[in-house]
Design an enzyme around this catalytic site. Structure first.
Site, PDB file in Angstrom:
ATOM      1  N   ASN A   1      35.162  48.752  42.127  1.00 34.38           N
ATOM      2  CA  ASN A   1      34.961  49.386  41.198  1.00 34.38           C
ATOM      3  C   ASN A   1      33.510  50.094  41.135  1.00 34.38           C
ATOM      4  O   ASN A   1      33.169  50.859  40.394  1.00 34.38           O
ATOM      5  CB  ASN A   1      34.883  48.102  40.045  1.00 34.38           C
ATOM      6  CG  ASN A   1      36.272  47.897  39.540  1.00 34.38           C
ATOM      7  OD1 ASN A   1      36.608  48.785  38.850  1.00 34.38           O
ATOM      8  ND2 ASN A   1      36.878  46.684  40.086  1.00 34.38           N
TER       9      ASN A   1
ATOM     10  N   MET B   1      30.934  37.473  41.185  1.00 35.07           N
ATOM     11  CA  MET B   1      31.640  36.346  41.174  1.00 35.07           C
ATOM     12  C   MET B   1      30.699  35.122  40.791  1.00 35.07           C
ATOM     13  O   MET B   1      31.057  34.168  41.758  1.00 35.07           O
ATOM     14  CB  MET B   1      32.611  36.296  42.259  1.00 35.07           C
ATOM     15  CG  MET B   1      33.685  37.318  42.690  1.00 35.07           C
ATOM     16  SD  MET B   1      34.421  37.789  40.900  1.00 35.07           S
ATOM     17  CE  MET B   1      35.826  36.668  41.368  1.00 35.07           C
TER      18      MET B   1
ATOM     19  N   LEU C   1      26.930  33.459  34.833  1.00 33.28           N
ATOM     20  CA  LEU C   1      25.760  33.604  34.355  1.00 33.28           C
ATOM     21  C   LEU C   1      25.334  32.706  33.308  1.00 33.28           C
ATOM     22  O   LEU C   1      26.134  32.128  32.437  1.00 33.28           O
ATOM     23  CB  LEU C   1      25.526  34.950  33.863  1.00 33.28           C
ATOM     24  CG  LEU C   1      25.833  36.014  34.650  1.00 33.28           C
ATOM     25  CD1 LEU C   1      25.808  37.460  34.309  1.00 33.28           C
ATOM     26  CD2 LEU C   1      24.797  36.071  35.889  1.00 33.28           C
TER      27      LEU C   1
ATOM     28  N   HIS D   1      37.569  42.541  33.971  1.00 30.41           N
ATOM     29  CA  HIS D   1      38.240  41.508  34.299  1.00 30.41           C
ATOM     30  C   HIS D   1      39.590  42.083  34.441  1.00 30.41           C
ATOM     31  O   HIS D   1      40.052  42.717  33.594  1.00 30.41           O
ATOM     32  CB  HIS D   1      38.210  40.683  33.099  1.00 30.41           C
ATOM     33  CG  HIS D   1      38.864  39.603  33.323  1.00 30.41           C
ATOM     34  ND1 HIS D   1      38.507  38.382  34.086  1.00 30.41           N
ATOM     35  CD2 HIS D   1      40.096  38.964  32.877  1.00 30.41           C
ATOM     36  CE1 HIS D   1      39.444  37.513  33.902  1.00 30.41           C
ATOM     37  NE2 HIS D   1      40.367  37.788  33.179  1.00 30.41           N
TER      38      HIS D   1
ATOM     39  N   ASP E   1      34.443  35.419  30.459  1.00 32.37           N
ATOM     40  CA  ASP E   1      35.496  36.453  30.075  1.00 32.37           C
ATOM     41  C   ASP E   1      35.727  36.476  28.488  1.00 32.37           C
ATOM     42  O   ASP E   1      36.916  36.657  27.934  1.00 32.37           O
ATOM     43  CB  ASP E   1      36.722  36.109  30.776  1.00 32.37           C
ATOM     44  CG  ASP E   1      36.597  36.184  32.211  1.00 32.37           C
ATOM     45  OD1 ASP E   1      35.809  37.059  32.943  1.00 32.37           O
ATOM     46  OD2 ASP E   1      37.024  35.303  32.997  1.00 32.37           O
TER      47      ASP E   1
ATOM     48  N   ALA F   1      43.887  51.102  37.547  1.00 26.37           N
ATOM     49  CA  ALA F   1      43.705  50.947  36.090  1.00 26.37           C
ATOM     50  C   ALA F   1      42.223  50.870  35.978  1.00 26.37           C
ATOM     51  O   ALA F   1      41.387  51.377  35.330  1.00 26.37           O
ATOM     52  CB  ALA F   1      44.593  50.284  35.339  1.00 26.37           C
TER      53      ALA F   1
HETATM   54  C1  GAR Z   1      38.285  43.100  40.278  1.00 25.26           C
HETATM   55  O1  GAR Z   1      39.647  43.307  40.290  1.00 25.26           O
HETATM   56  C2  GAR Z   1      37.551  42.725  39.117  1.00 25.26           C
HETATM   57  O2  GAR Z   1      38.109  42.758  38.016  1.00 25.26           O
HETATM   58  C3  GAR Z   1      37.665  41.246  39.474  1.00 25.26           C
HETATM   59  O3  GAR Z   1      37.084  41.178  40.709  1.00 25.26           O
HETATM   60  C4  GAR Z   1      37.860  42.329  41.454  1.00 25.26           C
HETATM   61  C5  GAR Z   1      36.535  43.040  42.152  1.00 25.26           C
HETATM   62  O4  GAR Z   1      36.697  43.958  42.915  1.00 25.26           O
HETATM   63  N1  GAR Z   1      36.603  40.472  38.774  1.00 25.26           N
HETATM   64  C6  GAR Z   1      36.821  39.259  38.279  1.00 25.26           C
HETATM   65  O5  GAR Z   1      37.614  38.620  38.595  1.00 25.26           O
HETATM   66  C7  GAR Z   1      35.604  38.795  37.279  1.00 25.26           C
HETATM   67  N2  GAR Z   1      36.119  37.725  36.493  1.00 25.26           N
HETATM   68  P1  GAR Z   1      35.873  45.121  43.522  1.00 25.26           P
HETATM   69  O6  GAR Z   1      34.727  44.226  44.389  1.00 25.26           O
HETATM   70  O7  GAR Z   1      36.683  45.883  44.586  1.00 25.26           O
HETATM   71  O8  GAR Z   1      35.332  45.941  42.340  1.00 25.26           O
END
Ligand code: GAR
Length: 223
Positions: free
Chosen positions: A18, A98, A101, A117, A153, A181
């Site tokens: 992301n 992860m 906070l 999320h 969340d 997405a």
């Molecule tokens: C993503 O799918 C994000 O939505 C999720 O962790 C992944 C990180 O991927 N976040 C959570 O679960 C937070 N509750 P990335 O490091 O490739 O962006």
């Protein structure tokens, strides 16, 4: 970098796909935000490498060794907060950060901290969202970008993107579809905020509509 762009700090713990979507979006001179800092609580997180490749300043502030209790969390967040302010950050983007906070950081950045999320909130808060969506047999799943509140969340929703759940999906195949997405939803949310098109009122984000914003019907399976 232009001084008129909204300054972002992106907080990561892992692979940073992301973050990469935000880096790619910000490479467009017309994008109204720029990444001033990428900060990780995990040393060696691949997202830090992505930032370095893009010439973006990085910081690593490990939580390990600071103690797991309230005092340790608070001390860790105080270091993060100082670094974010030093970078001149105006909007904090949690992108696979992860770690829960505390109110210190969340309230200190009220309406200036957003998260992505991997589910259509308020369904499937927490972990293992794709497994749980498959178990429930839902036909639409997706992702949510929202303002951060102290409850995990939860918080006013800025953007959601839905994807179909297809027969034969596994948690991994569904996660991959949702991730595609996510990479569209996060830059859109940042753009809406940076363009001043969002106004938070209670749990609702009012978005200034523009012609052509009306979305079509998303049905799964498609008719
Ligand atoms: C993503 O799918 C994000 O939505 C999720 O962790 C992944 C990180 O991927 N976040 C959570 O679960 C937070 N509750 P990335 O490091 O490739 O962006």
């Amino acid at each position: 970098m232009s001084g008129s762009k909204l300054k972002l700090a992106v907080l990561i713990s892992g692979r940073g796909s992301n973050l990469q979507a935000l880096i790619d979006a910000a490479a467009d001179p017309a994008f109204p935000a720029e990444i001033a800092l990428v900060l990780s609580n995990v040393e060696g997180a691949y997202g830090l490498e992505r930032a370095r490749l893009a010439g973006i300043p990085t910081a690593t502030i490990p939580h390990k060794g600071m103690g797991g209790g309230e005092a340790g969390r608070r001390a860790h967040e105080a270091l993060i907060d100082a670094r974010l302010r030093e970078a001149g950050a105006e909007l904090i983007c949690l992108a696979g950060y992860m770690r829960l906070l505390t109110p210190f950081l969340v309230d200190g950045w009220h309406d200036r901290m957003i998260n992505i999320h991997p589910a259509l909130l308020p369904s499937y808060k927490g972990l293992h969202t794709h497994e749980r969506a498959l178990e429930d047999g839902v036909r639409l799943h997706g992702c949510t970008v929202h303002y951060v509140r102290t409850e995990m969340d939860a918080g006013p929703i800025i953007v959601q993107a839905a994807v179909p759940v297809l027969s034969g999906d596994t948690p991994d195949s569904l996660a991959a579809r949702v991730l595609t997405a996510e990479h569209k939803a996060y830059p859109l949310a940042v753009r809406l905020i940076a363009d001043g098109r969002t106004r938070v009122e209670g749990m609702v984000v009012h978005i200034e509509q523009r012609p052509g914003d009306e979305a079509g019907l998303l049905m799964s399976p498609s008719p």
